[in-house]
Design an enzyme around this catalytic site. Structure first.
Site, short mmCIF file in Angstrom:
data_model
loop_
_atom_site.label_atom_id
_atom_site.label_comp_id
_atom_site.label_asym_id
_atom_site.label_seq_id
_atom_site.Cartn_x
_atom_site.Cartn_y
_atom_site.Cartn_z
N ARG A 51 27.86 111.56 -15.17
CA ARG A 51 29.07 111.78 -15.97
C ARG A 51 28.97 112.98 -16.91
NH1 ARG A 51 31.34 106.26 -18.28
NH2 ARG A 51 29.29 106.34 -19.18
N HIS A 178 10.53 98.45 -5.94
CA HIS A 178 9.45 99.44 -6.02
C HIS A 178 8.06 98.80 -5.89
CE1 HIS A 178 9.60 98.44 -10.34
NE2 HIS A 178 8.32 98.76 -10.34
N LYS A 182 4.03 100.17 -3.81
CA LYS A 182 2.70 100.31 -4.42
C LYS A 182 1.64 100.38 -3.33
CE LYS A 182 3.62 98.02 -8.80
NZ LYS A 182 3.13 98.99 -9.77
N HIS A 240 10.58 91.14 -7.17
CA HIS A 240 9.19 91.59 -7.04
C HIS A 240 8.24 90.47 -6.64
CE1 HIS A 240 10.83 95.08 -8.82
NE2 HIS A 240 10.81 94.67 -10.07
N LYS A 331 7.15 88.46 -20.56
CA LYS A 331 7.01 89.57 -21.50
C LYS A 331 6.23 89.10 -22.73
CE LYS A 331 10.98 92.30 -20.19
NZ LYS A 331 10.17 93.46 -19.77
P1 NAD Z 1 20.92 104.76 -17.48
O1 NAD Z 1 21.92 103.99 -18.27
O2 NAD Z 1 19.81 105.41 -18.21
O3 NAD Z 1 21.69 105.91 -16.67
C1 NAD Z 1 22.92 105.69 -16.06
C2 NAD Z 1 23.38 106.94 -15.32
O4 NAD Z 1 24.61 106.64 -14.69
C3 NAD Z 1 23.63 108.16 -16.20
O5 NAD Z 1 23.19 109.30 -15.50
C4 NAD Z 1 25.15 108.19 -16.33
O6 NAD Z 1 25.69 109.49 -16.51
C5 NAD Z 1 25.56 107.66 -14.98
N1 NAD Z 1 26.91 107.07 -15.01
C6 NAD Z 1 27.39 106.11 -15.83
N2 NAD Z 1 28.68 105.84 -15.53
C7 NAD Z 1 29.02 106.67 -14.52
C8 NAD Z 1 30.21 106.89 -13.78
N3 NAD Z 1 31.33 106.21 -14.02
N4 NAD Z 1 30.19 107.81 -12.81
C9 NAD Z 1 29.07 108.51 -12.53
N5 NAD Z 1 27.91 108.35 -13.18
C10 NAD Z 1 27.89 107.45 -14.17
O7 NAD Z 1 20.40 103.78 -16.35
P2 NAD Z 1 18.94 103.72 -15.68
O8 NAD Z 1 18.00 103.01 -16.59
O9 NAD Z 1 18.56 105.08 -15.21
O10 NAD Z 1 19.18 102.75 -14.44
C11 NAD Z 1 19.85 103.16 -13.27
C12 NAD Z 1 19.74 102.04 -12.24
O11 NAD Z 1 18.39 101.82 -11.91
C13 NAD Z 1 20.29 100.69 -12.71
O12 NAD Z 1 20.85 100.02 -11.61
C14 NAD Z 1 19.04 99.95 -13.14
O13 NAD Z 1 19.20 98.55 -13.04
C15 NAD Z 1 18.05 100.46 -12.14
N6 NAD Z 1 16.66 100.39 -12.58
C16 NAD Z 1 16.25 101.10 -13.66
C17 NAD Z 1 14.93 101.04 -14.07
C18 NAD Z 1 14.43 101.85 -15.24
O14 NAD Z 1 13.24 101.78 -15.49
N7 NAD Z 1 15.28 102.58 -15.94
C19 NAD Z 1 14.02 100.23 -13.38
C20 NAD Z 1 14.47 99.51 -12.27
C21 NAD Z 1 15.79 99.61 -11.88
#
Ligand code: NAD
Length: 484
Positions: A51, A178, A182, A240, A331
């Site tokens: 976004r 993920h 591993k 997991h 946790k």
């Molecule tokens: P985040 O909130 O940090 O990032 C969200 C991203 O989505 C941003 O780049 C934002 O610009 C974009 N976004 C939001 N609304 C949008 C829209 N309407 N159109 C286009 N883009 C949009 O989230 P994150 O932590 O990076 O997680 C992303 C995914 O990965 C989630 O499904 C989360 O459950 C999964 N996940 C994250 C982690 C982690 O460690 N962060 C681990 C496992 C799984």
């Protein structure tokens, strides 16, 4: 030994959520590592799509910071980093609106592999699939990578599978867990199916029980909002830990091919017995001294979300009838330590007398912090003191056995992304697997939700609630110590 890196075909990878936390910590640094290793060629392109309003140069600056922060080697190799960043592009896009889509369509090449990584909130997964279709991007050489969580129960997982299936074949869908990326987890399959040594013993006749522990030292941190709606059962157990259980318990597949492996995993999930209420323990941490309690951290004084869960699971099939699987995750436990322990039965008769003590073979697969495999064997304690026995580890820690270079293996994410490009789904969850896992988990959560008993409390830095210890004591067994 010198590692062999086989370059993948040219590709266009679109990271929806390319400015998010996951992209910064895992996806971009992982891609840089693959680029540096020569696996991702100069003709590959990575397009951040999110976004935030920025142009390609601003995204390259953003990516540079992320890579430098999470891949320390990058600072020593700016030449590779600069070349990698030249392969990055960016588009401002709205998953729920029209902004950015025609621009994205214009950026993609027709003849190359296309992968769309859904690294956005799960509520946007369906919207993205819809938009890709609407803009003609659901082509036969397209793949989509879907992050966790995949639904929050069976019903929502089915609905999500159905939405995505409207536009993509199962062969195009890569549901990430993920843990499956591993090194050690794959090594588990190599150990089981590449050796004759273990497989004959891999059953209830020789295995007393199996323990799987995924312990975290940290609390919910900045993810409080998400976590409080999810809990340990949905966040860790359904995906997991159940995936690890499947790899341990499955029958040997006829070949190492995606559907052969996933068919066997699915059979395990379907053979799991329903969990009895007394075999499921949930807990929530309480702070001591400086550290906060779960409820304070998530800002919800009445929360009944579990930050810990322990289960006693049984599998009704010929191989495992009679061997319990004890599973736990939480946790704010003592240490960050994850392992699978296959605890073999005692020798049928001890010829060394009572003084020799009780000894058992345990195969330990360590997942973090240090990946490796260890086999505990009983030997004679050296010296003249008679036949005293001692347990020693046969350590297969990779750095020791293979040398530090070979042990410098790819992080789970980078390996899995390369598998997406190669079109190899073996380490990704199939739709029916995910649904079967929810079907097993849902009744346990439903029972808790109907109950008026809140989760048991446990002290920060402990091994979880006492009832979790009792889960094993009741069976005359004990958990292994949580230790890194
Ligand atoms: P985040 O909130 O940090 O990032 C969200 C991203 O989505 C941003 O780049 C934002 O610009 C974009 N976004 C939001 N609304 C949008 C829209 N309407 N159109 C286009 N883009 C949009 O989230 P994150 O932590 O990076 O997680 C992303 C995914 O990965 C989630 O499904 C989360 O459950 C999964 N996940 C994250 C982690 C982690 O460690 N962060 C681990 C496992 C799984």
């Amino acid at each position: 030994m010198v590692s062999r890196v086989i370059p993948v075909d040219p590709f266009d990878l679109v990271i929806f959520g390319g400015t998010g936390d996951l992209a910064q910590r895992k996806i971009l640094p992982g891609l840089f590592r693959r680029f540096r290793a020569g696996q991702m060629g100069g003709d590959a392109r990575v397009i951040g799509a999110a976004r935030s309003d920025m142009d390609a140069d601003a995204y390259r600056d953003f990516a540079r910071k992320a890579v430098m922060e999470f891949e320390p080697e990058a600072a020593k190799d700016t030449e590779h980093l600069d070349s990698f960043l030249q392969q990055l592009d960016y588009v401002t896009i709205d998953a729920r609106g029209n902004a950015g889509w025609s621009e994205l369509t214009g950026m993609l090449r027709d003849d190359e592999i296309r992968a769309f990584y859904f690294s956005v909130a799960p509520s946007l997964f369906g919207d993205l699939a819809d938009r890709l279709h609407k803009h003609g991007l659901d082509c036969p050489n397209c793949r989509i990578v879907v992050e966790k969580p995949f639904g929050r129960d069976l019903q929502t997982a089915k609905a999500l599978n159905a939405t995505i299936a409207e536009y993509f074949d199962e062969q195009q869908i890569y549901r990430i867990d993920h843990y499956l990326g591993k090194e050690t987890v794959q090594n588990l399959m190599a150990i089981r199916f590449g050796n004759t040594l273990f497989e004959p013993l891999w059953n209830s006749q020789y295995v007393d029980h199996i323990q799987i522990t995924v312990a975290e030292e940290v609390g919910v941190g900045g993810r409080g909002d998400y976590y409080d709606r999810s809990g340990a059962m949905r966040d860790m157990m359904q995906n997991h830990i159940m995936q690890l259980l499947c790899l341990i318990a499955m029958e040997p597949p006829a070949k190492f091919d995606p559907d052969a492996v996933r068919d066997e995993k699915l059979k395990v999930i379907r053979a799991l017995d329903p969990v009895a209420p007394e075999d499921a323990v949930r807990g929530q941490y309480e702070g001591t001294g400086q550290s906060g309690s779960y409820r304070n951290e998530v800002g919800n004084r009445d929360s009944t979300t579990e930050s810990f869960v322990a289960l006693r699971a049984t599998i009704s099939n010929w191989r495992w009838a009679g061997t319990p699987f004890y599973l736990r995750t939480g946790k704010r436990l003592r240490e960050r330590a994850s392992e699978i322990a296959v605890v073999f039965k005692d020798a049928p008769h001890s010829i060394f007398g009572a003084d020799a003590g009780r000894h058992r073979n345990i195969l330990t697969i360590k997942l973090q912090p240090n990946e490796g495999i260890e086999l505990g064997v009983t030997i004679k304690e050296p010296g003249p003191g008679g036949m005293r026995l001692v347990d020693v580890p046969l350590d297969m820690t990779f750095a020791e056995a293979l040398g530090p270079e070979e042990a410098d293996f790819p992080d789970a994410y980078e390996r899995l992304i390369m598998d997406v490009i190669r079109g190899n789904q073996t380490l990704f969850m199939r739709g029916d697997e995910v649904e079967a896992a929810w079907a097993w988990i849902d009744p346990i959560i439903a029972l808790w939700e109907e109950s008026d008993r809140p989760p048991l409390t446990y002290a920060t830095g402990s091994s979880g609630p006492d009832d979790a210890l009792m889960l094993m004591h009741r069976d005359g067994r004990r958990w292994r110590e949580i230790r890194a």
